[in-house]
Design a protein around this motif. Structure first.
Motif, PDB file in Angstrom:
ATOM      1  N   GLU A  18     -23.382 -23.500 -28.688  1.00  0.00           N
ATOM      2  CA  GLU A  18     -24.257 -23.858 -29.798  1.00  0.00           C
ATOM      3  C   GLU A  18     -25.729 -23.744 -29.415  1.00  0.00           C
ATOM      4  O   GLU A  18     -26.546 -23.258 -30.181  1.00  0.00           O
ATOM      5  N   LYS A  19     -26.095 -24.236 -28.216  1.00  0.00           N
ATOM      6  CA  LYS A  19     -27.472 -24.215 -27.763  1.00  0.00           C
ATOM      7  C   LYS A  19     -27.486 -23.796 -26.313  1.00  0.00           C
ATOM      8  O   LYS A  19     -27.334 -24.629 -25.442  1.00  0.00           O
ATOM      9  N   PRO A  20     -27.659 -22.521 -26.020  1.00  0.00           N
ATOM     10  CA  PRO A  20     -27.684 -22.105 -24.613  1.00  0.00           C
ATOM     11  C   PRO A  20     -28.810 -22.815 -23.859  1.00  0.00           C
ATOM     12  O   PRO A  20     -29.937 -22.915 -24.339  1.00  0.00           O
ATOM     13  N   VAL A  21     -28.488 -23.339 -22.706  1.00  0.00           N
ATOM     14  CA  VAL A  21     -29.445 -24.090 -21.891  1.00  0.00           C
ATOM     15  C   VAL A  21     -29.425 -23.509 -20.480  1.00  0.00           C
ATOM     16  O   VAL A  21     -28.378 -23.164 -19.960  1.00  0.00           O
ATOM     17  N   ASP A  22     -30.596 -23.395 -19.872  1.00  0.00           N
ATOM     18  CA  ASP A  22     -30.690 -22.927 -18.492  1.00  0.00           C
ATOM     19  C   ASP A  22     -30.795 -24.117 -17.544  1.00  0.00           C
ATOM     20  O   ASP A  22     -31.556 -25.062 -17.790  1.00  0.00           O
ATOM     21  N   VAL A  23     -30.055 -24.077 -16.460  1.00  0.00           N
ATOM     22  CA  VAL A  23     -30.146 -25.108 -15.435  1.00  0.00           C
ATOM     23  C   VAL A  23     -31.520 -25.060 -14.772  1.00  0.00           C
ATOM     24  O   VAL A  23     -32.078 -23.987 -14.539  1.00  0.00           O
ATOM     25  N   VAL A  24     -32.079 -26.240 -14.486  1.00  0.00           N
ATOM     26  CA  VAL A  24     -33.330 -26.327 -13.723  1.00  0.00           C
ATOM     27  C   VAL A  24     -32.944 -26.389 -12.245  1.00  0.00           C
ATOM     28  O   VAL A  24     -32.373 -27.389 -11.794  1.00  0.00           O
TER      29      VAL A  24
END
Length: 280
Positions: free
Chosen positions: A40-46
């Motif tokens: 739904e909401k692609p997120v990148d790892v920090v």
């Protein structure tokens, strides 16, 4: 082939019965709960961010909400306390399917408890700590403290990558409040192992405020990710619990903190604590 109306109704009823008996084949809340198997909401790892969170158990909170809190920070590594294996599995699935965050998991279970984690009386769920890491983990250990106090407690440790550097990561949960002597013994066991490593990150719920005697040895080995937090009455430590105390720590040994944040949440009596680190 032509079916009568009565036959079609019977086939439909049988189909519904099969769904009830078998249940969904996807993570809870991701299909029948209105979500989707697609991201739904692609997120990148920090990559240089770590997080610690006591997720509260038993609190009957939604694992979808817990996953959303973790996704909002998107840490490279997160240590969870009061974690049931089944809950962690669902949290990991939500993170993958809803946010595109793919975490590996190692468990530090110290207790098998039907009341805490559900399951069947003869096969209760496992309870303790867990570490989720976006990078592979090696050399995992799971240690139960000799004396857990009113409930079994322990620590776990893994070697993984944070900020592009290999580091030993610990995750612990010390004995409950008003058990100072037990916590002091537990902290000593943990500190002896942390001391063996030149570089280490220690996550956890220590159930003690910074200036308590039981944490003295940890302070000799490491600093808190909050630079204003010190083991003295003059230390300005940001609170991490609903009862306005600092019990949750990110201790750093030969690792520098670039920033930290406590994020108040309605989903636990402890608040997620995260830090961005420099391991250079």
């Amino acid at each position: 082939m032509v079916f009568t109306r009565r036959t079609r109704v019977l086939i439909g009823a049988l189909g519904v019965a099969c769904l009830v008996l078998l249940g969904p084949s996807v993570p809870s809340g991701s299909l029948f709960g209105g979500g989707s198997l697609s991201v739904e909401k692609p997120v990148d790892v920090v990559p240089n961010r770590v997080m610690t969170w006591n997720i509260c158990n038993p609190c009957e909170e939604s694992n979808a909400n817990r996953a959303a809190e973790i996704a909002a920070a998107a840490p490279q590594v997160v240590g969870l306390q009061e974690a049931c294996v089944r809950d962690v599995e669902r949290i990991r699935d939500h993170l993958r399917h809803r946010y595109g965050l793919d975490y590996r998991v190692e468990y530090g279970t110290v207790l098998r408890n039907w009341g805490r984690c559900g399951g069947l009386p003869w096969s209760p769920g496992a309870y303790g700590q867990a570490v989720l890491s976006a990078a592979p983990m090696t050399d995992a250990v799971d240690v139960e403290y000799p004396d857990g106090g009113s409930e079994d407690r322990g620590y776990m440790a893994v070697t993984t990558t944070v900020g592009g550097r290999s580091v030993r990561v610990f995750n612990t949960h010390l004995a409950e409040r008003r058990q100072e002597e037990v916590r002091a013994e537990q902290a000593g066991v943990l500190a002896a192992e942390v001391e063996r490593h030149e570089r280490a990150i220690v996550l956890g719920d220590f159930n003690a405020v910074p200036d308590t005697p039981e944490l003295a040895r940890m302070w000799t080995l490491a600093a808190d990710a909050d630079p204003d937090c010190r083991p003295s009455p003059t230390g300005d430590c940001e609170v991490t619990t609903d009862w306005q105390s600092k019990f949750d720590y990110i201790f750093l040994r030969d690792v520098a903190a670039l920033g930290h944040r406590v994020h108040p949440t309605p989903y636990s009596d402890h608040h997620p604590l995260r830090a961005d680190l420099d391991l250079g």
